[in-house]
Design a protein around this motif. Structure first.
Motif, PDB file in Angstrom:
ATOM      1  N   ASP A  28       0.834  -1.210   0.000  1.00 33.06           N
ATOM      2  CA  ASP A  28       0.000   0.000   0.000  1.00 33.06           C
ATOM      3  C   ASP A  28       0.867   1.258   0.000  1.00 33.06           C
ATOM      4  OD1 ASP A  28      -2.308  -1.525   0.072  1.00 33.06           O
ATOM      5  OD2 ASP A  28      -2.628  -1.255   2.237  1.00 33.06           O
ATOM      6  N   VAL A  29       1.885   1.259   0.839  1.00 37.30           N
ATOM      7  CA  VAL A  29       2.784   2.411   0.919  1.00 37.30           C
ATOM      8  C   VAL A  29       3.481   2.609  -0.425  1.00 37.30           C
ATOM      9  CG1 VAL A  29       4.886   3.321   2.000  1.00 37.30           C
ATOM     10  CG2 VAL A  29       3.134   2.209   3.413  1.00 37.30           C
ATOM     11  N   THR A  30       3.978   1.516  -0.982  1.00 36.40           N
ATOM     12  CA  THR A  30       4.680   1.593  -2.267  1.00 36.40           C
ATOM     13  C   THR A  30       3.778   2.144  -3.359  1.00 36.40           C
ATOM     14  OG1 THR A  30       6.162  -0.219  -1.682  1.00 36.40           O
ATOM     15  CG2 THR A  30       5.888   0.242  -4.026  1.00 36.40           C
ATOM     16  N   PHE A  37       5.696  10.098  -6.190  1.00 30.66           N
ATOM     17  CA  PHE A  37       7.104  10.472  -6.362  1.00 30.66           C
ATOM     18  C   PHE A  37       7.771   9.784  -7.550  1.00 30.66           C
ATOM     19  CE2 PHE A  37       6.188  11.466  -1.957  1.00 30.66           C
ATOM     20  CZ  PHE A  37       6.838  12.665  -1.756  1.00 30.66           C
ATOM     21  N   GLY A  38       7.126   8.775  -8.101  1.00 29.26           N
ATOM     22  CA  GLY A  38       7.690   8.083  -9.249  1.00 29.26           C
ATOM     23  C   GLY A  38       8.950   7.293  -8.960  1.00 29.26           C
ATOM     24  N   PRO A  42      12.017  -0.929  -4.789  1.00 27.80           N
ATOM     25  CA  PRO A  42      13.195  -1.052  -3.919  1.00 27.80           C
ATOM     26  C   PRO A  42      13.556   0.254  -3.210  1.00 27.80           C
ATOM     27  CG  PRO A  42      13.583  -2.173  -5.996  1.00 27.80           C
ATOM     28  CD  PRO A  42      12.296  -1.402  -6.146  1.00 27.80           C
ATOM     29  N   ALA A  43      13.345   1.385  -3.882  1.00 23.21           N
ATOM     30  CA  ALA A  43      13.631   2.678  -3.243  1.00 23.21           C
ATOM     31  C   ALA A  43      12.670   2.937  -2.095  1.00 23.21           C
ATOM     32  CB  ALA A  43      13.562   3.811  -4.266  1.00 23.21           C
ATOM     33  N   VAL A  44      11.393   2.594  -2.273  1.00 23.93           N
ATOM     34  CA  VAL A  44      10.410   2.747  -1.190  1.00 23.93           C
ATOM     35  C   VAL A  44      10.801   1.846  -0.026  1.00 23.93           C
ATOM     36  CG1 VAL A  44       7.998   2.480  -0.512  1.00 23.93           C
ATOM     37  CG2 VAL A  44       8.552   3.416  -2.766  1.00 23.93           C
ATOM     38  N   SER A  45      11.197   0.627  -0.331  1.00 24.97           N
ATOM     39  CA  SER A  45      11.630  -0.310   0.724  1.00 24.97           C
ATOM     40  C   SER A  45      12.811   0.253   1.502  1.00 24.97           C
ATOM     41  CB  SER A  45      12.009  -1.664   0.118  1.00 24.97           C
ATOM     42  OG  SER A  45      10.869  -2.294  -0.393  1.00 24.97           O
ATOM     43  N   GLN A  46      13.734   0.907   0.806  1.00 27.53           N
ATOM     44  CA  GLN A  46      14.884   1.505   1.487  1.00 27.53           C
ATOM     45  C   GLN A  46      14.435   2.627   2.425  1.00 27.53           C
ATOM     46  OE1 GLN A  46      18.010   0.429   1.528  1.00 27.53           O
ATOM     47  NE2 GLN A  46      18.547   2.046   2.958  1.00 27.53           N
ATOM     48  N   HIS A  47      13.490   3.443   1.985  1.00 31.43           N
ATOM     49  CA  HIS A  47      12.970   4.513   2.852  1.00 31.43           C
ATOM     50  C   HIS A  47      12.272   3.914   4.075  1.00 31.43           C
ATOM     51  CE1 HIS A  47      13.940   8.079   0.565  1.00 31.43           C
ATOM     52  NE2 HIS A  47      13.467   7.516  -0.545  1.00 31.43           N
ATOM     53  N   LEU A  48      11.501   2.856   3.871  1.00 31.30           N
ATOM     54  CA  LEU A  48      10.848   2.191   5.004  1.00 31.30           C
ATOM     55  C   LEU A  48      11.891   1.641   5.976  1.00 31.30           C
ATOM     56  CD1 LEU A  48       7.969   0.346   3.132  1.00 31.30           C
ATOM     57  CD2 LEU A  48       7.676   2.047   4.946  1.00 31.30           C
TER      58      LEU A  48
END
Length: 116
Positions: A28-30, A37-38, A42-48
């Motif tokens: 859901d977050v991704t 943000f486009g 994997p980038a979203v996972s890194q932020h999490l």
């Protein structure tokens, strides 16, 4: 990493805003972050991971999903640090609240006067 370094990133701030609404799956977050943000999954996972590693988020498994939620540990630390500076803006906020209340009262009185 200092709390403000973590919160300095707009993607991480947005993720925290999403988590503040309630527990969310990483999917859901991704989905939201990719749309806004486009950036890649994997980038979203890194932020999490940064949020989790620095005390801003928790994660728990739920079957095949991972559910994230706000962890207030680091937020409390940031709030405590900001406490030293509240005296600079607190009086201004109180004055603004007084003016807002005064304006509401004047509009209410004017409205009541128009009804008579």
């Amino acid at each position: 990493m200092h709390a403000f370094d973590v919160l300095g990133d707009p993607v991480r701030r947005r993720i925290l805003e999403l988590l503040a609404e309630g527990e969310r799956s990483s999917g859901d977050v991704t989905e939201v972050i990719r749309a806004e943000f486009g950036i890649s999954q994997p980038a979203v996972s890194q932020h999490l991971r940064v949020l989790r590693d620095n005390g801003f988020a928790t994660v728990r498994p739920d079957g095949a999903r991972r559910l994230y939620a706000v962890d207030d540990t680091a937020l409390r630390e940031a709030d405590a640090w900001l406490g030293r500076f509240r005296r600079f803006w607190q009086p201004h906020l109180a004055a603004m609240a007084t003016e807002v209340a005064r304006g509401k009262r004047q509009r209410r009185l004017a409205s009541e006067g128009n009804e008579q």
